[in-house]
Design a protein around this motif. Structure first.
Motif, PDB file in Angstrom:
ATOM      1  N   VAL A  26       0.840  -1.197   0.000  1.00 12.18           N
ATOM      2  CA  VAL A  26       0.000   0.000   0.000  1.00 12.18           C
ATOM      3  C   VAL A  26       0.881   1.255   0.000  1.00 12.18           C
ATOM      4  CG1 VAL A  26      -1.672   1.342   1.354  1.00 12.18           C
ATOM      5  CG2 VAL A  26      -1.970  -1.122   1.088  1.00 12.18           C
ATOM      6  N   GLY A  27       1.951   1.245   0.784  1.00 16.90           N
ATOM      7  CA  GLY A  27       2.860   2.388   0.830  1.00 16.90           C
ATOM      8  C   GLY A  27       3.503   2.678  -0.508  1.00 16.90           C
ATOM      9  N   VAL A  28       3.940   1.632  -1.207  1.00 14.90           N
ATOM     10  CA  VAL A  28       4.554   1.829  -2.521  1.00 14.90           C
ATOM     11  C   VAL A  28       3.526   2.360  -3.515  1.00 14.90           C
ATOM     12  CG1 VAL A  28       5.570   0.596  -4.488  1.00 14.90           C
ATOM     13  CG2 VAL A  28       6.404   0.167  -2.176  1.00 14.90           C
ATOM     14  N   ALA A  29       2.310   1.833  -3.470  1.00 17.42           N
ATOM     15  CA  ALA A  29       1.273   2.312  -4.391  1.00 17.42           C
ATOM     16  C   ALA A  29       0.967   3.790  -4.147  1.00 17.42           C
ATOM     17  CB  ALA A  29       0.013   1.477  -4.234  1.00 17.42           C
ATOM     18  N   VAL A  30       0.839   4.178  -2.895  1.00  9.24           N
ATOM     19  CA  VAL A  30       0.562   5.577  -2.566  1.00  9.24           C
ATOM     20  C   VAL A  30       1.754   6.459  -2.944  1.00  9.24           C
ATOM     21  CG1 VAL A  30       0.174   7.190  -0.654  1.00  9.24           C
ATOM     22  CG2 VAL A  30      -1.101   5.056  -0.760  1.00  9.24           C
ATOM     23  N   GLY A  31       2.969   6.009  -2.652  1.00  9.10           N
ATOM     24  CA  GLY A  31       4.159   6.781  -2.986  1.00  9.10           C
ATOM     25  C   GLY A  31       4.306   7.022  -4.471  1.00  9.10           C
ATOM     26  N   VAL A  32       4.076   5.979  -5.265  1.00 13.20           N
ATOM     27  CA  VAL A  32       4.174   6.125  -6.717  1.00 13.20           C
ATOM     28  C   VAL A  32       3.080   7.055  -7.231  1.00 13.20           C
ATOM     29  CG1 VAL A  32       3.930   4.878  -8.905  1.00 13.20           C
ATOM     30  CG2 VAL A  32       5.379   3.959  -7.100  1.00 13.20           C
ATOM     31  N   ALA A  33       1.873   6.924  -6.704  1.00 15.22           N
ATOM     32  CA  ALA A  33       0.777   7.786  -7.147  1.00 15.22           C
ATOM     33  C   ALA A  33       1.065   9.257  -6.827  1.00 15.22           C
ATOM     34  CB  ALA A  33      -0.532   7.352  -6.498  1.00 15.22           C
ATOM     35  N   VAL A  34       1.565   9.533  -5.640  1.00 19.81           N
ATOM     36  CA  VAL A  34       1.884  10.909  -5.255  1.00 19.81           C
ATOM     37  C   VAL A  34       3.018  11.462  -6.132  1.00 19.81           C
ATOM     38  CG1 VAL A  34       2.904  12.330  -3.414  1.00 19.81           C
ATOM     39  CG2 VAL A  34       1.050  10.748  -2.897  1.00 19.81           C
ATOM     40  N   ALA A  35       4.048  10.662  -6.361  1.00 22.54           N
ATOM     41  CA  ALA A  35       5.182  11.125  -7.154  1.00 22.54           C
ATOM     42  C   ALA A  35       4.797  11.357  -8.614  1.00 22.54           C
ATOM     43  CB  ALA A  35       6.320  10.112  -7.069  1.00 22.54           C
ATOM     44  N   VAL A  36       4.009  10.466  -9.181  1.00 21.66           N
ATOM     45  CA  VAL A  36       3.580  10.638 -10.574  1.00 21.66           C
ATOM     46  C   VAL A  36       2.717  11.883 -10.704  1.00 21.66           C
ATOM     47  CG1 VAL A  36       2.102   9.646 -12.374  1.00 21.66           C
ATOM     48  CG2 VAL A  36       3.822   8.242 -11.267  1.00 21.66           C
ATOM     49  N   THR A  37       1.827  12.091  -9.758  1.00 25.15           N
ATOM     50  CA  THR A  37       0.975  13.281  -9.789  1.00 25.15           C
ATOM     51  C   THR A  37       1.815  14.550  -9.690  1.00 25.15           C
ATOM     52  OG1 THR A  37      -0.828  12.039  -8.776  1.00 25.15           O
ATOM     53  CG2 THR A  37      -0.964  14.436  -8.672  1.00 25.15           C
ATOM     54  N   ALA A  38       2.751  14.589  -8.752  1.00 26.11           N
ATOM     55  CA  ALA A  38       3.603  15.767  -8.600  1.00 26.11           C
ATOM     56  C   ALA A  38       4.459  15.989  -9.846  1.00 26.11           C
ATOM     57  CB  ALA A  38       4.493  15.618  -7.373  1.00 26.11           C
ATOM     58  N   TYR A  39       4.984  14.922 -10.409  1.00 25.76           N
ATOM     59  CA  TYR A  39       5.807  15.026 -11.617  1.00 25.76           C
ATOM     60  C   TYR A  39       4.995  15.581 -12.778  1.00 25.76           C
ATOM     61  CZ  TYR A  39       8.943  13.627 -15.405  1.00 25.76           C
ATOM     62  OH  TYR A  39       9.748  13.628 -16.507  1.00 25.76           O
ATOM     63  N   LEU A  40       3.786  15.053 -12.965  1.00 23.88           N
ATOM     64  CA  LEU A  40       2.953  15.518 -14.072  1.00 23.88           C
ATOM     65  C   LEU A  40       2.545  16.986 -13.901  1.00 23.88           C
ATOM     66  CD1 LEU A  40       0.716  12.406 -14.751  1.00 23.88           C
ATOM     67  CD2 LEU A  40       2.658  13.236 -16.092  1.00 23.88           C
ATOM     68  N   PHE A  41       2.205  17.375 -12.687  1.00 27.47           N
ATOM     69  CA  PHE A  41       1.836  18.765 -12.455  1.00 27.47           C
ATOM     70  C   PHE A  41       3.008  19.700 -12.730  1.00 27.47           C
ATOM     71  CE2 PHE A  41      -2.024  17.367 -10.433  1.00 27.47           C
ATOM     72  CZ  PHE A  41      -2.890  18.419 -10.686  1.00 27.47           C
ATOM     73  N   ARG A  42       4.219  19.278 -12.378  1.00 25.06           N
ATOM     74  CA  ARG A  42       5.369  20.157 -12.559  1.00 25.06           C
ATOM     75  C   ARG A  42       5.856  20.177 -14.005  1.00 25.06           C
ATOM     76  NH1 ARG A  42       8.025  23.842 -13.468  1.00 25.06           N
ATOM     77  NH2 ARG A  42       9.921  24.453 -12.429  1.00 25.06           N
ATOM     78  N   VAL A  43       5.992  19.008 -14.610  1.00 32.21           N
ATOM     79  CA  VAL A  43       6.572  18.939 -15.948  1.00 32.21           C
ATOM     80  C   VAL A  43       5.570  19.383 -17.006  1.00 32.21           C
ATOM     81  CG1 VAL A  43       7.508  17.362 -17.688  1.00 32.21           C
ATOM     82  CG2 VAL A  43       8.277  17.218 -15.322  1.00 32.21           C
ATOM     83  N   LEU A  44       4.331  18.963 -16.878  1.00 32.28           N
ATOM     84  CA  LEU A  44       3.323  19.347 -17.867  1.00 32.28           C
ATOM     85  C   LEU A  44       2.712  20.716 -17.579  1.00 32.28           C
ATOM     86  CD1 LEU A  44       1.497  15.939 -18.345  1.00 32.28           C
ATOM     87  CD2 LEU A  44       3.350  16.914 -19.702  1.00 32.28           C
ATOM     88  N   GLU A  45       3.100  21.305 -16.460  1.00 31.18           N
ATOM     89  CA  GLU A  45       2.626  22.625 -16.051  1.00 31.18           C
ATOM     90  C   GLU A  45       1.104  22.705 -16.116  1.00 31.18           C
ATOM     91  OE1 GLU A  45       4.828  25.371 -18.498  1.00 31.18           O
ATOM     92  OE2 GLU A  45       6.577  25.235 -17.178  1.00 31.18           O
ATOM     93  N   LEU A  46       0.449  21.786 -15.418  1.00 32.40           N
ATOM     94  CA  LEU A  46      -1.005  21.704 -15.447  1.00 32.40           C
ATOM     95  C   LEU A  46      -1.675  22.936 -14.832  1.00 32.40           C
ATOM     96  CD1 LEU A  46      -1.493  17.939 -14.633  1.00 32.40           C
ATOM     97  CD2 LEU A  46      -1.527  19.055 -16.861  1.00 32.40           C
TER      98      LEU A  46
END
Length: 98
Positions: A26-46
């Motif tokens: 569960v921790g890995v799933a949550v960690g990956v989801a948070v990191a992917v979301t943060a990465y997409l918001f920053r790189v794609l400039e949502l």
């Protein structure tokens, strides 16, 4: 008096009782989801361009933010797994008191 040393109980019982493998999953799933979301918001400039955006000479912004996303994923996974394990300890301690 006997000189025999009593056998130690298997340590795997504690890991199973605390359900550590589920907590890590569960921790890995949550960690990956948070990191992917943060990465997409920053790189794609949502939310639009960020103030102070500048060029990064070595990897480019996506490379550095990928490294930061990995660190965010790992630390979030560890934090969530730790919280879930502490909750399991608390739940088992409460069950033993009853």
């Amino acid at each position: 008096m006997s000189d025999e040393v009593p056998e130690r109980p298997p340590s795997g019982g504690l890991v199973e009782a605390l359900d550590v493998s589920r907590n890590v999953t569960v921790g890995v799933a949550v960690g990956v989801a948070v990191a992917v979301t943060a990465y997409l918001f920053r790189v794609l400039e949502l939310f639009g361009p960020f103030a102070g955006t500048r060029a990064y000479p070595v990897l480019g912004p996506e490379g550095w933010f990928g490294v930061l996303a990995f660190v965010l994923a790992a630390s979030t996974a560890l934090f969530v797994a730790t919280l879930l394990t502490v909750a399991s300890v608390y739940r088992l301690a409460r069950a033993e008191d009853v």
